[in-house]
Design a protein around this motif. Sequence first.
Motif, PDB file in Angstrom:
ATOM      1  N   VAL A   1       2.084  -3.595  -7.157  1.00 32.58           N
ATOM      2  CA  VAL A   1       2.781  -4.796  -6.672  1.00 32.58           C
ATOM      3  C   VAL A   1       4.274  -4.511  -6.560  1.00 32.58           C
ATOM      4  O   VAL A   1       4.924  -4.910  -5.577  1.00 32.58           O
ATOM      5  CB  VAL A   1       2.501  -6.001  -7.601  1.00 32.58           C
ATOM      6  CG1 VAL A   1       3.391  -7.178  -7.250  1.00 32.58           C
ATOM      7  CG2 VAL A   1       1.040  -6.400  -7.531  1.00 32.58           C
ATOM      8  N   LEU A   2       4.835  -3.820  -7.547  1.00 27.63           N
ATOM      9  CA  LEU A   2       6.252  -3.454  -7.477  1.00 27.63           C
ATOM     10  C   LEU A   2       6.527  -2.557  -6.270  1.00 27.63           C
ATOM     11  O   LEU A   2       7.537  -2.721  -5.588  1.00 27.63           O
ATOM     12  CB  LEU A   2       6.684  -2.748  -8.761  1.00 27.63           C
ATOM     13  CG  LEU A   2       6.923  -3.642  -9.969  1.00 27.63           C
ATOM     14  CD1 LEU A   2       7.147  -2.803 -11.216  1.00 27.63           C
ATOM     15  CD2 LEU A   2       8.108  -4.559  -9.733  1.00 27.63           C
ATOM     16  N   LYS A   3       5.626  -1.628  -6.012  1.00 26.60           N
ATOM     17  CA  LYS A   3       5.795  -0.747  -4.855  1.00 26.60           C
ATOM     18  C   LYS A   3       5.774  -1.544  -3.553  1.00 26.60           C
ATOM     19  O   LYS A   3       6.532  -1.244  -2.633  1.00 26.60           O
ATOM     20  CB  LYS A   3       4.703   0.334  -4.835  1.00 26.60           C
ATOM     21  CG  LYS A   3       4.903   1.406  -5.881  1.00 26.60           C
ATOM     22  CD  LYS A   3       3.812   2.452  -5.810  1.00 26.60           C
ATOM     23  CE  LYS A   3       4.028   3.559  -6.827  1.00 26.60           C
ATOM     24  NZ  LYS A   3       2.971   4.591  -6.746  1.00 26.60           N
ATOM     25  N   GLU A   4       4.927  -2.570  -3.471  1.00 25.96           N
ATOM     26  CA  GLU A   4       4.886  -3.422  -2.288  1.00 25.96           C
ATOM     27  C   GLU A   4       6.215  -4.164  -2.110  1.00 25.96           C
ATOM     28  O   GLU A   4       6.705  -4.297  -0.987  1.00 25.96           O
ATOM     29  CB  GLU A   4       3.739  -4.423  -2.391  1.00 25.96           C
ATOM     30  CG  GLU A   4       2.372  -3.800  -2.248  1.00 25.96           C
ATOM     31  CD  GLU A   4       1.245  -4.782  -2.507  1.00 25.96           C
ATOM     32  OE1 GLU A   4       1.510  -6.011  -2.611  1.00 25.96           O
ATOM     33  OE2 GLU A   4       0.096  -4.336  -2.630  1.00 25.96           O
ATOM     34  N   HIS A   5       6.790  -4.645  -3.221  1.00 23.78           N
ATOM     35  CA  HIS A   5       8.082  -5.322  -3.142  1.00 23.78           C
ATOM     36  C   HIS A   5       9.171  -4.357  -2.696  1.00 23.78           C
ATOM     37  O   HIS A   5      10.044  -4.719  -1.917  1.00 23.78           O
ATOM     38  CB  HIS A   5       8.457  -5.941  -4.498  1.00 23.78           C
ATOM     39  CG  HIS A   5       7.907  -7.307  -4.686  1.00 23.78           C
ATOM     40  ND1 HIS A   5       6.684  -7.527  -5.277  1.00 23.78           N
ATOM     41  CD2 HIS A   5       8.395  -8.517  -4.352  1.00 23.78           C
ATOM     42  CE1 HIS A   5       6.453  -8.816  -5.296  1.00 23.78           C
ATOM     43  NE2 HIS A   5       7.476  -9.448  -4.737  1.00 23.78           N
ATOM     44  N   ILE A   6       9.107  -3.135  -3.189  1.00 28.88           N
ATOM     45  CA  ILE A   6      10.109  -2.129  -2.835  1.00 28.88           C
ATOM     46  C   ILE A   6      10.003  -1.780  -1.352  1.00 28.88           C
ATOM     47  O   ILE A   6      11.005  -1.683  -0.654  1.00 28.88           O
ATOM     48  CB  ILE A   6       9.959  -0.867  -3.709  1.00 28.88           C
ATOM     49  CG1 ILE A   6      10.279  -1.198  -5.171  1.00 28.88           C
ATOM     50  CG2 ILE A   6      10.856   0.255  -3.211  1.00 28.88           C
ATOM     51  CD1 ILE A   6       9.852  -0.121  -6.145  1.00 28.88           C
ATOM     52  N   ALA A   7       8.772  -1.591  -0.878  1.00 21.56           N
ATOM     53  CA  ALA A   7       8.552  -1.233   0.520  1.00 21.56           C
ATOM     54  C   ALA A   7       8.994  -2.367   1.447  1.00 21.56           C
ATOM     55  O   ALA A   7       9.414  -2.114   2.577  1.00 21.56           O
ATOM     56  CB  ALA A   7       7.087  -0.893   0.757  1.00 21.56           C
TER      57      ALA A   7
END
Length: 70
Positions: free
Chosen positions: A10-16
Amino acid sequence: MRDFRTIIEVLKEHIANGSKAKVYDKDVANLLNISQSKFATIKKRNSTPFVEILEYCHQKGLCCNEIFFD
C-alpha cells in the motif's frame, strides 16, 4: 488489520502515485527514514515499523487507516 507485506505494498502504491514506475523496498525505506539494512531486517522478521509509518502519514497528511486497514 493488514499484515506487514500488504502495508508495504500500500505504501508503494502511495509512493508511485498512479504512475507505472517500479517502487523498490529501498524507496520505502528512504521515505520512512530507515536504513536499507534495517528495513531488510524488519522485513525478514515480518515486524511492522508503526512509528515510522505514522510519522510518514503525518508528514504527508494521509489517514493511517488507509495504510493499516482495508
